[in-house]
Design a protein around this motif. Sequence first.
Motif, PDB file in Angstrom:
ATOM      1  N   CYS B  14     -22.232  17.712 -28.885  1.00 37.27           N
ATOM      2  CA  CYS B  14     -22.275  16.999 -27.622  1.00 37.27           C
ATOM      3  C   CYS B  14     -21.775  17.929 -26.520  1.00 37.27           C
ATOM      4  N   PRO B  15     -22.389  18.054 -25.369  1.00 39.53           N
ATOM      5  CA  PRO B  15     -23.466  17.208 -24.834  1.00 39.53           C
ATOM      6  C   PRO B  15     -24.881  17.750 -25.084  1.00 39.53           C
ATOM      7  N   ILE B  18     -28.225  15.645 -25.886  1.00 38.66           N
ATOM      8  CA  ILE B  18     -28.760  14.843 -24.785  1.00 38.66           C
ATOM      9  C   ILE B  18     -29.316  15.730 -23.667  1.00 38.66           C
ATOM     10  N   VAL B  19     -28.623  16.827 -23.412  1.00 37.86           N
ATOM     11  CA  VAL B  19     -29.111  17.751 -22.379  1.00 37.86           C
ATOM     12  C   VAL B  19     -30.528  18.211 -22.738  1.00 37.86           C
ATOM     13  N   ASP B  40     -25.180  15.820 -34.774  1.00 41.11           N
ATOM     14  CA  ASP B  40     -23.965  15.313 -34.147  1.00 41.11           C
ATOM     15  C   ASP B  40     -23.969  13.772 -34.215  1.00 41.11           C
ATOM     16  N   GLN B  41     -22.971  13.225 -34.919  1.00 43.92           N
ATOM     17  CA  GLN B  41     -22.901  11.759 -35.105  1.00 43.92           C
ATOM     18  C   GLN B  41     -22.880  11.005 -33.767  1.00 43.92           C
ATOM     19  N   GLY B  42     -22.286  11.642 -32.762  1.00 42.73           N
ATOM     20  CA  GLY B  42     -22.183  11.003 -31.445  1.00 42.73           C
ATOM     21  C   GLY B  42     -23.548  10.750 -30.820  1.00 42.73           C
ATOM     22  N   ASP B  46     -24.904   7.754 -28.046  1.00 43.94           N
ATOM     23  CA  ASP B  46     -25.223   8.348 -26.748  1.00 43.94           C
ATOM     24  C   ASP B  46     -26.717   8.268 -26.431  1.00 43.94           C
TER      25      ASP B  46
END
Lengths: 375, 76
Positions: B14-15, B18-19, B40-42, B46
């Motif tokens: 992260c990030p 998403i980026v 990445d679990q996040g 997200d």
Amino acid sequence: MSLQPMKPSELARKAVNKEELFILDVRNEDAFEDWKVEGVNFEYMNVPYFDLIDGVEEIMDDLPKDKNILVVCAKEGSSVMVGEMLADEGLEVSYLEGGMKAWSEHLAPVKISDLANGGELYQFVRLGKGCLSYMVLSGEEAAVIDANRMTDIYTDFAKEKGVTINHTMDTHLHADHISGGRALAEESGGTYWLPPKDAEGVTFDYKPLEDGKTIRVGETDIDIQALYSPGHTIGSTSFVIDGQYLLTGDILFIASIGRPDLAGKAEDWVQDLRTTLYERYRELSDNLIVLPAHYTATDELNDDGSVQEKLSVLYKENHGLNIEDEAEFRKTVTENLPPQPNAYQEIRETNMGQVAPDSERKREMEIGPNRCAVR
Amino acid sequence: MNVTKTLDATGLACPMPIVKTKKAIKDIETGEILEVHATDQGAKSDLSAWTKSSGHELLETDESSEVLKFWIKKGE
């Protein structure tokens, strides 16, 4: 301006000292609503980092120019990205090192008191989750009660103090955090004690903590006396230390009482909870100082960062101890309860030794507040 | 599912997932589907929050293996 890291320990100091701080939390809205860094004088703004990838112009007007800004995210990466953009705009800004995960794992000792014959009692405060654990030291020995997963904190402290941890005990089978009791006992060659009624599903050896059992710490004999006090769980056991302190586990907190539903048996255990709080504890000395296993809000922290209050004061001020009508009490502790702690079933299974998740999964499971109380 | 583009964001923390997703979705048209792989679990919560706030649609998530897979339909 350059972006500065802030360690969890420094943030903890700011929370305890009630300092002012502006927190820009860049996790998504659900995560922020669920759980955040708490401080009496902290201000908050929540903007998910994915809304700031293309720039921070839109939020510049809403950020203070004269206050320290701390950017917080789950693990650190996004807070560094946003923090750098803000620093480029000329703001005084830092990011939380390790993010909420590191915040959740931070704990530090606060001295509660000297005990008889040179003994000492420490409370370990885990601000991120509101978990409290304890170390009793006497002579060359120590006992740790309700230890958290981060066992090195206790072993380092014991080493510093020149004591060996002979006993670890849990007041009950925890559902909100992973107990470090068993691992700590194994590491230091000590004995792990659990209330047998909470230990029916456990897969390892333990010593049964039964009502009236006395555990001695050190040559100078600090007594830790077990007192059966069910209600949060069927096995919940309190401890009276040195005749002065009452460790209530998750039965009685400073501003709230324990919830009876985390093992799925609220209806069965509500009467036990009532009896413990309204009869068993009432028979104890008023002068005992209550030391719980959790707190919920930062206003429960004293100026020295500890969480403690006299039992007599709680009988006057804690709402949960002043519900005369039994039906109303039942209703209060079984209806409209807050959501259960994150992954609480899996945490219970881990604490029983039935599953053994890796350390990354353990950290994930402990995300969020403790949620063990009914206010 | 008719996937127009696949993004490999495995191994990224992260990030970055998403980026990269945000960038990749610019390359496809409204109604087309982007498949994202991440470790990445996040990314789960997200991506779900981001698609909601940005008008895209998270059609499906596969969490059965170590590599998480997401299918996102581009919105207006």
